[in-house]
Every structure is written in structure tokens, then in C-alpha cells.
Design an enzyme around this catalytic site. Sequence first.
Site, PDB file in Angstrom:
ATOM      1  N   ARG A 107       0.828  -1.215   0.000  1.00 33.97           N
ATOM      2  CA  ARG A 107       0.000   0.000   0.000  1.00 33.97           C
ATOM      3  C   ARG A 107       0.859   1.261   0.000  1.00 33.97           C
ATOM      4  O   ARG A 107       0.492   2.282   0.574  1.00 33.97           O
ATOM      5  CB  ARG A 107      -0.957   0.012   1.170  1.00 33.97           C
ATOM      6  CG  ARG A 107      -0.313  -0.087   2.512  1.00 33.97           C
ATOM      7  CD  ARG A 107      -1.321   0.336   3.530  1.00 33.97           C
ATOM      8  NE  ARG A 107      -0.908  -0.029   4.859  1.00 33.97           N
ATOM      9  CZ  ARG A 107      -1.609   0.247   5.933  1.00 33.97           C
ATOM     10  NH1 ARG A 107      -2.739   0.879   5.812  1.00 33.97           N
ATOM     11  NH2 ARG A 107      -1.178  -0.099   7.112  1.00 33.97           N
ATOM     12  N   ARG A 196       4.930  10.184   2.145  1.00 34.09           N
ATOM     13  CA  ARG A 196       6.094  10.109   3.020  1.00 34.09           C
ATOM     14  C   ARG A 196       7.365  10.212   2.185  1.00 34.09           C
ATOM     15  O   ARG A 196       7.363   9.878   0.990  1.00 34.09           O
ATOM     16  CB  ARG A 196       6.057   8.870   3.902  1.00 34.09           C
ATOM     17  CG  ARG A 196       5.964   7.578   3.151  1.00 34.09           C
ATOM     18  CD  ARG A 196       5.908   6.423   4.141  1.00 34.09           C
ATOM     19  NE  ARG A 196       5.988   5.150   3.433  1.00 34.09           N
ATOM     20  CZ  ARG A 196       5.958   3.988   4.034  1.00 34.09           C
ATOM     21  NH1 ARG A 196       5.866   3.911   5.334  1.00 34.09           N
ATOM     22  NH2 ARG A 196       6.028   2.871   3.337  1.00 34.09           N
ATOM     23  N   ASP A 275      11.135  -6.552   7.087  1.00 32.84           N
ATOM     24  CA  ASP A 275      10.624  -5.712   5.991  1.00 32.84           C
ATOM     25  C   ASP A 275      10.341  -4.301   6.486  1.00 32.84           C
ATOM     26  O   ASP A 275      10.073  -3.413   5.684  1.00 32.84           O
ATOM     27  CB  ASP A 275       9.354  -6.326   5.384  1.00 32.84           C
ATOM     28  CG  ASP A 275       8.302  -6.643   6.428  1.00 32.84           C
ATOM     29  OD1 ASP A 275       8.602  -7.414   7.357  1.00 32.84           O
ATOM     30  OD2 ASP A 275       7.178  -6.109   6.337  1.00 32.84           O
ATOM     31  N   ASP A 285       7.740   2.824   8.640  1.00 35.00           N
ATOM     32  CA  ASP A 285       6.478   2.084   8.796  1.00 35.00           C
ATOM     33  C   ASP A 285       5.877   2.249  10.187  1.00 35.00           C
ATOM     34  O   ASP A 285       5.964   1.378  11.048  1.00 35.00           O
ATOM     35  CB  ASP A 285       6.661   0.591   8.478  1.00 35.00           C
ATOM     36  CG  ASP A 285       6.602   0.348   6.981  1.00 35.00           C
ATOM     37  OD1 ASP A 285       6.633   1.338   6.222  1.00 35.00           O
ATOM     38  OD2 ASP A 285       6.543  -0.812   6.577  1.00 35.00           O
TER      39      ASP A 285
HETATM   40  P1  AMP Z   1       3.280  -4.057   7.742  1.00 34.66           P
HETATM   41  O1  AMP Z   1       3.024  -5.034   8.834  1.00 34.66           O
HETATM   42  O2  AMP Z   1       2.404  -2.838   7.771  1.00 34.66           O
HETATM   43  O3  AMP Z   1       4.710  -3.704   7.597  1.00 34.66           O
HETATM   44  O4  AMP Z   1       2.843  -4.779   6.396  1.00 34.66           O
HETATM   45  C1  AMP Z   1       3.355  -6.004   5.957  1.00 34.66           C
HETATM   46  C2  AMP Z   1       3.009  -6.200   4.518  1.00 34.66           C
HETATM   47  O5  AMP Z   1       1.583  -6.100   4.305  1.00 34.66           O
HETATM   48  C3  AMP Z   1       3.638  -5.201   3.573  1.00 34.66           C
HETATM   49  O6  AMP Z   1       3.930  -5.867   2.387  1.00 34.66           O
HETATM   50  C4  AMP Z   1       2.539  -4.195   3.386  1.00 34.66           C
HETATM   51  O7  AMP Z   1       2.679  -3.462   2.210  1.00 34.66           O
HETATM   52  C5  AMP Z   1       1.295  -5.086   3.362  1.00 34.66           C
HETATM   53  N1  AMP Z   1       0.082  -4.361   3.753  1.00 34.66           N
HETATM   54  C6  AMP Z   1      -0.231  -3.880   4.967  1.00 34.66           C
HETATM   55  N2  AMP Z   1      -1.438  -3.271   4.940  1.00 34.66           N
HETATM   56  C7  AMP Z   1      -1.906  -3.351   3.675  1.00 34.66           C
HETATM   57  C8  AMP Z   1      -3.075  -2.904   2.996  1.00 34.66           C
HETATM   58  N3  AMP Z   1      -4.064  -2.238   3.605  1.00 34.66           N
HETATM   59  N4  AMP Z   1      -3.183  -3.179   1.683  1.00 34.66           N
HETATM   60  C9  AMP Z   1      -2.224  -3.838   1.044  1.00 34.66           C
HETATM   61  N5  AMP Z   1      -1.103  -4.295   1.613  1.00 34.66           N
HETATM   62  C10 AMP Z   1      -0.930  -4.055   2.914  1.00 34.66           C
HETATM   63 MG    MG Z   2       5.754  -2.588   6.454  1.00 28.14          MG
END
Ligand code: AMP
Ligand code: MG
Length: 483
Positions: A107, A196, A275, A285
Amino acid sequence: MTIFKKTTIHNSFIENLPADPKEGSERRQVFEACYSFVNTFKPENPSLIHVSEEMLAELDIPENETKSNKFLDIFSGRIAVEGCKPFAMCYGGHQFGNWAGQLGDGRAINIAEVVVNDKRWALQLKGSGETPYSRSADGLAVLRSSIREYLCSEAMHHLGVPTTRALSLVLSGNEVMRDMLYDGNPALEKGAIVCRVAPSFIRFGNFEIFASRRDKDNLKKLADYTIKYFFPELHSEANDKKTYLAFFEKVVSQTQEMILHWQRVGFVHGVMNTDNMSIMGLTIDYGPYGWLDNFDPDWTPNTTDAANRRYRYDHQPSVALWNLTQLANALFPLIEDVEGLRNILSEYKTSFEKNYLNMMRQKVGFLEPKNQDQELIVSLEELLQFSEIDMTLFYRKLSGFEDATSFLPIVFECSYQEEKQFDELKNRWVTWLQDYENRLARENTTSEERKKVMNQTNPKYVLRNYMAQLAIEACRQRRLCIN
Ligand code: AMP
Ligand code: MG
């Protein structure tokens, strides 16, 4: 009218690194590529909530541009920046200790890369729609989480913590379905888009994905690119094993520095998956992050991690090391020096302890190191924990310390405990404050000098959850919006 002067556009990421041959947001595994070209979602009725004047200046965007339709169109994702092509980055990662395979920008969409006053900036829209990496999710972000990221990244920057920044916050005008309390009752919430900004959004996971696929060619391309643009002092036309080892060492030290700052200000990231670890040592993030109120080293803001508390406050330094070990594994094909990597990783522990002690000395105003400091600091941290003392209030007030007797009531004021509970620890506090007074007497520095260093080290304000919540509520009622 253009937002960015043509001469500032430098698409180094897409010009130097391999693209996914397929374009568009259809979900897929992407091999041998660092990114995929995508289109941003085009909201019909967006509105601007806030713009950071500082970031406008950094990016050399005239302030009156923010009133233009073009500004809103670009930062809501309705149109692309001239001379740039939006893309989502491919990366993998270890989530909560397990290899999770391909993740990527699900996203976040990169909309521009510029060089202004010799500083390189990548701009990303977070919450701007689907990408090949969105998996089962929608690629959108809600107002609540966008405000939290927008405010916190700027707050961190001003507290001296390395971080990504934020330029703009836009209300998409669309509604997004979210289960806010994770209780099976999803509801519609306002959607938002944050722009960002950072020199680079490359993460440990960008390297891990190639290593996991034994794609050494692309691993090398990415490492060479990263070194050339973001660690230029190490770069040569023929990078060799030593260069990559030196690169790793630099990443270790920048990561450690970031973690020391987190510990200094009481920031808990909450999702330190690989990540979410920037290769430049930037805080990146902003999700379920939080700030310590009472000094509880065991605390995590992440409710999904409540059982294991992997990402609790006092675990952050060792999680960073674990994450760096994953990065070492990923870079191994370029370095092939187990001993060299191991030495750097084991040095992390020693240097962290040393640097942590020095950071703590600044927090309590010991400007001339003495042997007893470690012991005094350890017993202070125990007392802060057991007496449920507000970390931010306490350290800030400590800079006004005059003597043990007059400071005792101040300690009590900073505690969340009832007076009666506090009684049990009173004697220990009296002893500690007396030891502290004696220790300060051995300093040749003046109380003004001490106060200055302490106040530069200890924040007066951190973005406590309730403060972010006030901003979110005000914004929901549109009391904070520009238009
Ligand atoms: P995060 O835990 O936020 O770092 O996200 C882990 C993964 O999930 C990353 O690849 C993000 O881009 C993806 N992700 C988190 N929220 C969303 C969303 N609403 N739509 C699409 N991908 C998401
Ligand atoms: Mg992330």
C-alpha cells in the site's frame, strides 16, 4: 506549472535497477526485479488536510503551490509527477521470527525521486491503492493510521531520531472498511493518503528476497546501487567482498544508532519485522507504535504481539541484532566471510552496551564518566519500573534536580502509583537520590551545563497516544483541515 523543477527529477532507482516486465496491480510473485510499475488509485473527491512547511522547503516546492489543483492531484494520486513513473517495490521479510516470502509495497507507491540541494528524496504515497504486493488487502489506509504516521514521523525527526519524513496528508474522500478493534465488527472509516519522504525506502527485506531466491546477480545490483547512492564513501567501480562487508558494518552501526535513539525517547516500534527495517537506519512504517508512559521495559503497543511481546521496549536492541543477522545471511553470497560477519555481529553487543551507558549518562547529566555510573543507572531503571514512574516527565524534571530531599516529592508526582504503594520504595528512592546527589558533586560541570545536555537528550513532549487521538478526533470533525 510544475511542482518539481525538471532538473530536480532523478529517477536513479528505476534507471539502475531491473523492473518487473509486467505492469499493473494484478497480484503476483515478481522475480528478478526490484519493483513493478503501477498506477495510483484516483480518488474522485480528495481534500488536503495538512502540508509540512519544512518538507516543502526541503523539496523546494513553493508554498503557494499547495493551493493549486495540481498539488492536490499529485498528492492524492490523481495524476503522476511529470517525468516519473509510479512503482511499488518488491521485498520480502521475516515477520515475527519467520520467513514470510515475498511482501513488497502493498500500500505504498513511489511517485517521484528528486535531488534538491544535493539531497536525494524518494516520495511515496501510502494508501494509494493496490499493487502486485497487496495480497488479499486493498492497498488503502485510513485517516486514523495516516494521522498517526504523519505526526509521529515528524515528531521523531524533531526529537533527533533518524526517520522517514512526511510531506502531506490528504483525505481521499472514499471510505475504507476496517475492523478497528479486531473484534469481527468491521466498519467504514475515512480513507487517507500520506506522502512520506526519505532518501531511500530500501529495507533489509529488499536484499532478503533475492537471497531467498538465490538470485545473486540482482542481489549484487541492489547492493551496488545502495552503496553508490547511499553509502558513497564505500563505493568504487569494482565493489568487492571487502566493500560489501564494510557496507554491512555501516548498516549495523546506523541501525544501532537508531535503536539507541528509540530507547532514549521511549519509542516502541511494535512491528520490527525485517521488511520494516530501513537499510539506512531510519525509523520506517509507523503502525501500532507507542511511547512508554510509565517506564515498563516489558511493554509493547502491538496487541497482536501481546502474548509473546517479541517487540517490547527492552527487546528492541536484541531484535535489531536478530534482524541484522538475517541481513548478514542475505548478503553472505556477496561477502563469503563468515568470520568477518560474525565479528561485526558480536561487536554489536559490546558497542551497544557502551553506547547505551553513554546515552544514559547524558539522560541523567553525568557529563564526566565515572566507574559507578553503570550501577547507578541500573538501579534507577529498576526504581522507575517498580514505582511506575512516567519516563518522559521524570527525566525532564531531573534536569532541575537541586538536592535529594527536595526532589523526592517530584519523583512521587511522576508516579502512576497511589501514595501508599509508593511507600514501600521510598527508602530505596531516598538512597538513590542521595547517591545521585553525591555523584553530581563529583562533576566539574555546572548545573546549567548539565541542564542543557539533559534537556537536549530528554524530550519535553512525546506523541503520547492520547495526543494523536485528539488530533484524529479533531480531524474527523474537520476542525483541523485546510479546506
Ligand atoms: P506491515 O506489517 O504494515 O509492515 O505490512 C506487511 C506487509 O503487508 C507489507 O507488504 C505491506 O505493504 C502489506 N500491507 C499492509 N497493509 C496493507 C493494505 N491495507 N493493503 C495492502 N497491503 C498491505
Ligand atoms: Mg511494512
